[in-house]
Each structure stands twice: as structure tokens, then as C-alpha cells.
Design an enzyme around this catalytic site. Structure first.
Site, PDB file in Angstrom:
ATOM      1  N   SER A  91       0.760  -1.198  -0.027  1.00 57.60           N
ATOM      2  CA  SER A  91       0.014   0.045   0.158  1.00 57.60           C
ATOM      3  C   SER A  91       0.760   1.260  -0.072  1.00 57.60           C
ATOM      4  O   SER A  91       1.879   1.337  -0.887  1.00 57.60           O
ATOM      5  CB  SER A  91      -0.945  -0.171   1.208  1.00 57.60           C
ATOM      6  OG  SER A  91      -2.002   0.884   1.132  1.00 57.60           O
ATOM      7  N   ASP A 144      -6.031  -3.733  -1.958  1.00 56.46           N
ATOM      8  CA  ASP A 144      -5.135  -3.439  -1.134  1.00 56.46           C
ATOM      9  C   ASP A 144      -4.565  -4.781  -0.554  1.00 56.46           C
ATOM     10  O   ASP A 144      -5.217  -5.593  -0.022  1.00 56.46           O
ATOM     11  CB  ASP A 144      -5.859  -2.736   0.002  1.00 56.46           C
ATOM     12  CG  ASP A 144      -4.826  -2.220   1.311  1.00 56.46           C
ATOM     13  OD1 ASP A 144      -3.626  -2.053   0.901  1.00 56.46           O
ATOM     14  OD2 ASP A 144      -5.186  -2.233   2.233  1.00 56.46           O
TER      15      ASP A 144
END
Length: 764
Positions: free
Chosen positions: A86, A232
Site C-alpha cells: 500500500s 489493497d
């Protein structure tokens, strides 16, 4: 202990992600989707351990990693491979691509996050036709309509500007498709939402890999690749220590972010528990990785306090916290420092300045099914064959394409040898299009027992032909009810010239006053058709000329008979209009100009039964003053000949046009108005999304001409104190207005404006 703050975007993100996390927990164990590559051999030649840098996820909090990079640079600690999740991937990739830490910090600190994440500035680039079609909307919710029913976008937030920032950060590595061939071998972690497995991204488009790694489900649209739907990576491996060990690392330097635990009384609601469920799941997989660190490794925990994943306006604070946390670990880190000469050699080996300009030999537009590629190509101002362009100029062109409103994102790639680059622009058409449904509502309270409202739905079908023909229909119910359908047909590829056919029936409930006393309520119903020819002047202005034919009905609803009652009165008219709009926002603009002019001439041709002329115009200018807003407004209208029918009479009064008076309290065949307002910023709701509360002071003066109640015209002066704001539920305005004849009103408005009877409506 400080309590964590939760922004609206974070609550939405965590609510959606919590459900996904619960499902992921039931899926089979993770397997890697990529084999680790051989690490660089510089460490072996220098007789030192290979160091793997692991950077964890955390949204805006992850900017702390930049502060850690600066300390590693100051201590002369080389890195042999980088693995990030991320925001950790976003920070680590530029270093892997050869960008020095000080440059990464400079770019990130200088980023306008309200533009990158919140979409600030998009309205300025939006085509004028789209700008006018959505000027009164108070939300950005757009649903797709198909045979499968209603569909939603893949994410609540636009990712175009985020991707532009990513591409700028890794521009020197975008021609490298094998991440082992970057200056520092690199891996990004994502989650395949189809298989429920971790994916280690080690090849392909570097910027796309970073986008996938940070695509929080429900907030940012996922990335589709080779049958996978990538989102993610924090859901599977927020701190990928094991990946770094298998990849190249003899020693791991791991950096993760921590926030205070919530108090028990903060977990009393369903939303807070769902949000906490996501945090617990992410922290659980992170703690497993932290526990695997050995005495040789260095773990750097960065306490970020109450900074949340969505607090991008606090990025500078996060960077400083990362520097401080790494500074506390200096003694442990010094074990892996090298000499100045060795470090200078390492820095030189990884540095990659990249070319500032590109010589383009070809520009391709790929991937379009509905939208005309020639229309897209017409938006390019810099990226043309035979010229040199910068990456920033390419980003400007792709931003302009994105602002057309037809795409969920616009990506690009540059291939080919230096001096003969091929630019491929790939606009991704909205997966929930091309037919759209939008909803809106508005409420206005002028007295304790008087609440006016409306609910509206708009249905639009786009790209019905190669020139961009568009069919639109609207249904509105409330104080002003209407049913409208229209067809907008551009006449040229650039969509500068157009024809628009409109059919509309509108029914308004309008109060009529005798002085200060409301004596009647009338229902005015217009039914008409109109054909317009128009010209769009860039993204700022539009001119129209049209012919209208219809009829008018005026019926008393309650009260005393005051206006003439009319049954099927025919009208044929010439309608001219022009709009100029550069405001940064419709509600509470802080900069920009708005001009709206109209002229209507009704005659006895084509069966018309009315003979009159009117003209009306409004000018408003907003100025940004140290974060506050100053606005100046002038307006006026007049009947030039004949008697204006009730539906064309000008009305003043209401929270937007003249606070202190009720809507329509001043009614006549002409008016003039002048006003100034100043709004002080009181509190931020969401700085990234431009949402804030303001306290305002408004001064205004106006006078109606030829009032229908026969009272002699005189200039009326007013003063109003306001509390206003752009909020997650739409524009909010609470006003206490006073007029110099002794009248005052406490008024409230939420959402879509309820019309008050003049062009002044659209200036507030």
C-alpha cells in the site's frame, strides 16, 4: 491516551472492507503468485549482509516511511531490495526506481492532496456542457443502469490524480517491466479478491502495481489484471517481512505504523465495531510478521497518534514522526552503515535522473469501445507526434481526457527507443456506463411551520452515436415538480457546436404577498418544447439561441384571488442565453467568476398569444483570502415591452436571494440587486475533500420594479449572519437575515437549491 479520529472516507472504507475481511478469513491459505528474484550482488562484493527494506501499509500514515528513508540515508545504510504494501509500496518504489530520498520527500510534501485525492481543480477542466448539467447537484453519486439492474462504481473516490502522482514518482522506472531490473529490486503486495490470495507483484507496469497495492476495497477501484481483481495488500500482508527474506534479504529493516488502541466506550456502535474489525485483522497479520524479526533485524515502530489513513493533509506530520522514530533506532541501524566512499558508490549505482523530455514519434489511443477516439485525441494539447514533451505535459493531457466524464481512469505508457518514443494512452471507459442514474434532494425552511423540499432523479444515456449524442430525462417532485426529456447532439468531433431538443412540463407552487402578508398560493404549470443551437467556448462558456413553443396554466391553490387565472395560454418565443463559469465550486466558491445572461422575446408567431420581452443577468466573483471567501454579486432583470405573465415575473426573497424575506415576497416586472459576502473558515470537516464550516456575513441591497402588489418601490437593504458549509451530505446554509424595514427571518437550506425566482439562485 489520545483518541483516534475517524473521517467520513475512513468510515466508508472500513465498513466495506470489514465485510470483505470476514469473507477472506474463510478462504484457503495464501500462496505466492510470483517467485523471488536474485538480489543485487553489490552486498556480497562489499562483504556485507544484503539488506531488505520492508515498508508497511497505512494510507496517509505511511508518509512516515519517508522520514525513515531520510535517516537511513544520513546514516549511510544501503538497501539491496525493497518490499512494500500500500503506502509503503508507494514510498519504496521511487527509491527502487532511483529517486533519492530527499527528492521523494520534496515531491510528497509539495503534493496538493486536496487535488490528488479530493479531486480539487477537476471542475476547472470539465467541459462546459457537463459542468452546466451538474451545476446544481449536491453529491457525486452516479449509478450505472444496465440489463442487470443498477451498478455502482468500483470505488467511492476517483483515482486519476493519484495515478498521476504515482507515475511522476516512478517515472524513471516506468520503462522497466521486470522489477528485478530496477535500480533496487522491488516487490509490491496486493490481494487477489477473486481467489482470496496474496499476490506478489514483480513485473508489469510499475505504477499500476502500486495502484493495485493501495486500492482499499470500496474506496478505490481495484485493478483488473489477467483474470485477477487486485486490491489493497494490507488485507493479507501489511508488513511483508517473509517476502523480503525469500526475495533477497539477509537482514530486514522493517517499518510499521501504530495508533493508540480505542477506549471501550468508543466501540459502542456498529460502524465503529466494523472499522475496528478491519484494524484487528490487519494488525493480526502484521504482528505475525513482527514476531518473525530476529536479533539481526531492525524493527522501527512509528507511533502516529491520531493521524488516520485518510488524513492526507497531515502528511508532513507523519514524515516528521517517521524521522523521529528512526532516529531513536540509530544505534541498532549503525551496525549496517558503510563508509562514505562505499555509500557514495552505492548512491551513484542506483541514481537514475531520467529524461526530462521525450521525443514522440507516435501517439496511440487504445481500448475505446463507445467513446470516439478522435474526440479523445482532440483533447491533446502537448502530446503530438514530432514534438518533445515532458511527463508533466502528458499528465496534463490525460487529466483533460479524464475530465470529459466518460472514464473511470486514463493511463498511459511510453515505449520505444530514446528519440523515437511511442505514447499509448488508454482511457478506461466507466464499467458502470454508458447509462447513468443520479439522485438528489433539497430542503428549505423559511418559517417554523414552512418546509419546502424536492426530490430529483436524472437518467442519462451517453454516446448514442459517434458524435456523442446524449439523451437525458429528469423527474423532480416537490415545491417545483417537473418532467423533462432532451436530446443533445454535437455537430462536430470536438463537440464545439451542438443542437439540443427539449420537452418539459413544470409545475411550481408560488406564494403571492401583499406587503408582508402572504395572501395566496398559486400553481403555475408550463408545458413547452424548445430547439436550441449552441456553441461551447472551451470549458468556460456556452452560448445558446433557441425557439420555444408551449402553453401556460395559472390556477389558485389557496387564499385570495390576486393573479389572473390562465388556461392554456399559448407562447412562442425566441430565447437567447450565455453562461461563463470558472468557479472552483458551485456551493461556497472561493475563487472564480460566474456570469449568466438571458433574453426572451415572445410574439404572436406560430400560434403565440403573448407579446413581451425580458432580459436578465447576474455577475458574481469569488476571491480566496487566506482560506476565507469574499464574494461580490450584481444582478438585475427587466421587462422591456408588454406585460410579463406570472411565470416570467421576477421574484426576490429567500435564503439565497434576499435573507430576511420569504421566497417570492418581492414580485414584479423588474429588479436590481447588489450584494457582498464574506465567509470565515471555522472548522475543517475533511480538508482533503474541501469540506469545511464557515461563518458568514452578507450585506445586500435590492429593489423590485412594478410590484404586483402595487406598493411603491423603494430600495431595501439587508444584513444576514450565516453558518454555511460543504459537508458530506451536501451544502448546508443556516441564516439569520434582517431587512431595514424591520423584517427578519431564520432560514435553513440543505442540498439542492429550491428556486427563489431569479438567476440569483445560482450564485449561492
Amino acid at each position: 491516551m489520545s483518541k483516534p479520529k475517524h473521517s467520513v472516507s475512513r468510515v466508508l472504507a472500513t465498513t466495506v472492507a470489514a465485510t470483505i475481511m470476514a469473507l477472506v478469513a474463510t478462504l484457503p491459505p495464501t500462496r505466492l503468485a510470483a517467485e523471488p528474484s536474485a538480489a543485487a550482488d553489490d552486498a556480497q562484493q562489499a562483504g556485507r549482509p544484503r539488506i531488505g527494506l520492508v515498508l508497511g501499509g497505512g494510507g496517509a500514515k505511511g508518509a512516515a516511511h519517508i522520514g525513515v528513508l531520510r535517516v537511513l540515508d544520513e546514516l549511510r545504510i544501503p538497501v539491496d531490495c525493497i518490499v512494500g504494501t500500500s503506502m509503503g509500496a508507494l514510498v519504496g518504489a521511487p527509491l527502487a526506481a532511483g529517486m533519492p530520498p530527499e527528492r521523494i520527500e520534496s515531491i510528497v510534501r509539495g503534493t496538493d492532496w486536496s487535488r490528488t485525492v479530493g479531486g480539487k481543480g477537476l471542475r476547472r477542466r470539465t467541459p462546459i456542457q457537463e459542468k452546466l448539467a451538474t451545476r446544481s447537484y449536491t453529491n457525486l453519486v452516479e449509478l450505472g443502469v444496465s440489463r442487470r439492474g443498477l451498478t455502482t462504481p468500483g470505488g467511492l473516490l476517483r483515482t486519476q490524480n493519484i495515478e498521476d502522482m504515482i507515475r511522476a514518482l516512478v517515472s524513471s522506472g516506468r520503462l522497466t517491466t521486470d522489477f528485478d531490473d530496477l535500480s533496487i529490486p522491488f516487490r509490491a503486495i496486493a490481494t487477489d479478491m477473486v481467489a482470496g490470495e496474496m499476490v506478489v507483484l514483480g513485473s508489469g507496469d510499475l505504477s499500476l502495481a502500486l495502484r493495485a497495492s493501495m486500492a482499499v476495497p470500496g474506496v478505490f477501484a481495484p485493478v483488473a489484471r489477467d483474470g485477477q481483481v487486485l486490491a489493497d495488500g494490507g488485507m493479507m500482508r501489511n508488513l511483508p517481512v517473509d517476502i523480503a527474506r525469500n526475495f533477497c534479504a539477509d537482514v530486514v529493516i522493517a517499518v510499521w505504523l501504530s495508533t493508540p488502541q480505542p477506549e471501550p466506550n468508543e466501540l459502542g456502535s456498529a460502524i465503529s465495531l466494523l472499522g475496528r474489525a478491519v484494524d484487528v485483522a490487519v494488525v493480526a497479520n502484521q504482528n505475525q510478521q513482527i514476531a518473525s524479526l530476529t536479533q539481526r533485524d531492525v524493527g522501527i515502530e512509528v507511533p502516529v497518534g491520531d493521524i488516520t489513513a485518510a488524513d492526507f493533509h497531515r502528511v508532513p506530520e507523519a514524515i516528521d514522526l517517521g524521522r523521529a522514530a528512526a532516529g531513536d533506532m540509530r544505534e541498532s541501524l549503525r551496525r549496517y552503515a558503510v563508509t562514505e566512499a562505499q555509500y557514495a558508490h552505492w548512491r551513484e549505482s542506483i541514481s537514475h535522473g531520467g529524461s526530462r523530455t521525450l521525443q514522440l514519434t507516435e501517439v496511440r489511443i487504445d481500448g475505446l469501445e463507445r467513446v470516439n477516439a478522435s474526440y479523445v485525441r482532440a483533447q491533446l494539447q502537448h502530446a503530438t507526434p514530432g514534438v518533445k514533451v515532458t511527463m508533466d505535459q502528458i499528465a496534463e493531457d490525460t487529466d483533460r481526457i479524464f475530465a470529459l466524464g466518460d472514464f473511470e481512469r486514463v493511463s498511459y505508457e511510453v515505449n520505444g527507443p530514446p528519440g523515437a518514443r511511442v505514447l499509448t494512452i488508454s482511457p478506461m471507459e466507466k464499467s458502470w456506463g454508458p447509462d447513468y442514474l443520479r439522485f438528489d434532494l433539497g430542503l428549505t425552511a423559511n418559517e417554523p411551520d414552512e418546509l419546502q423540499g424536492l426530490v430529483r432523479a436524472d437518467y442519462t444515456r451517453t454516446w448514442l452515436n459517434r458524435r456523442g449524442g446524449e439523451w437525458h430525462s429528469a423527474l423532480q417532485v416537490g415545491q417545483q415538480s417537473l418532467l423533462q426529456t432532451d436530446f443533445h447532439q454535437p455537430l462536430d468531433i470536438r463537440q464545439r457546436f451542438f443542437l439540443q431538443a427539449i420537452a418539459r412540463i413544470e409545475s411550481d407552487l408560488q406564494d403571492v404577498f401583499l406587503g408582508e402578508d402572504r395572501i395566496a398560493t398559486y400553481q403555475l404549470t408550463e408545458t413547452w418544447g424548445q430547439l436550441d443551437f449552441g456553441v461551447n467556448l472551451g470549458t468556460r462558456a456556452q452560448l445558446r439561441a433557441g425557439l420555444r413553443h408551449g402553453q401556460l396554466d395559472v390556477d389558485i391553490d389557496t387564499g385570495l384571488s390576486f393573479l389572473p387565472e390562465i388556461d392554456d395560454l399559448g407562447e412562442s418565443a425566441i430565447v437567447l442565453g450565455g453562461i461563463y463559469d470558472t468557479r472552483d465550486a458551485v456551493a461556497l466558491p472561493t475563487r472564480g467568476t460566474y456570469v449568466n445572461m438571458r433574453y426572451l422575446h415572445s410574439g404572436d408567431w406560430l400560434g403565440g398569444e403573448q407579446d413581451y420581452e425580458l432580459v436578465e443577468g447576474v455577475y458574481s466573483r469569488a476571491f480566496d483570502w487566506r482560506g476565507d471567501s469574499l464574494s461580490l454579486t450584481l444582478g438585475g432583470g427587466a421587462g422591456l415591452s408588454g406585460d410579463l405573465p406570472p411565470n416570467r415575473q421576477f421574484r426576490l426573497g429567500g435564503i439565497r436571494t434576499f435573507p430576511g424575506l420569504r421566497p417570492g415576497e418581492l414580485r414584479g416586472s423588474g429588479y436590481w440587486f447588489a450584494g457582498a459576502s464574506y465567509y470565515w473558515r471555522l472548522a475543517e470537516i475533511s480538508p482533503v475533500f474541501g469540506q469545511a464550516l464557515y461563518a458568514g456575513l452578507r450585506l445586500h441591497a435590492g429593489r423590485p420594479e412594478a410590484r404586483v402588489d402595487g406598493i411603491d418601490e423603494e430600495t431595501l437593504y439587508g444584513l444576514a449572519g450565516s453558518l454555511a458549509g460543504r459537508t458530506p451530505v451536501g451544502p448546508v446554509l443556516l441564516s439569520l437575515g434582517f431587512a431595514d424595514d424591520g423584517r427578519w427571518q431564520l432560514q435553513f437550506s440543505l442540498g439542492r437549491p429550491v428556486s427563489e425566482g431569479s438567476l440569483l439562485d445560482e450564485t449561492h
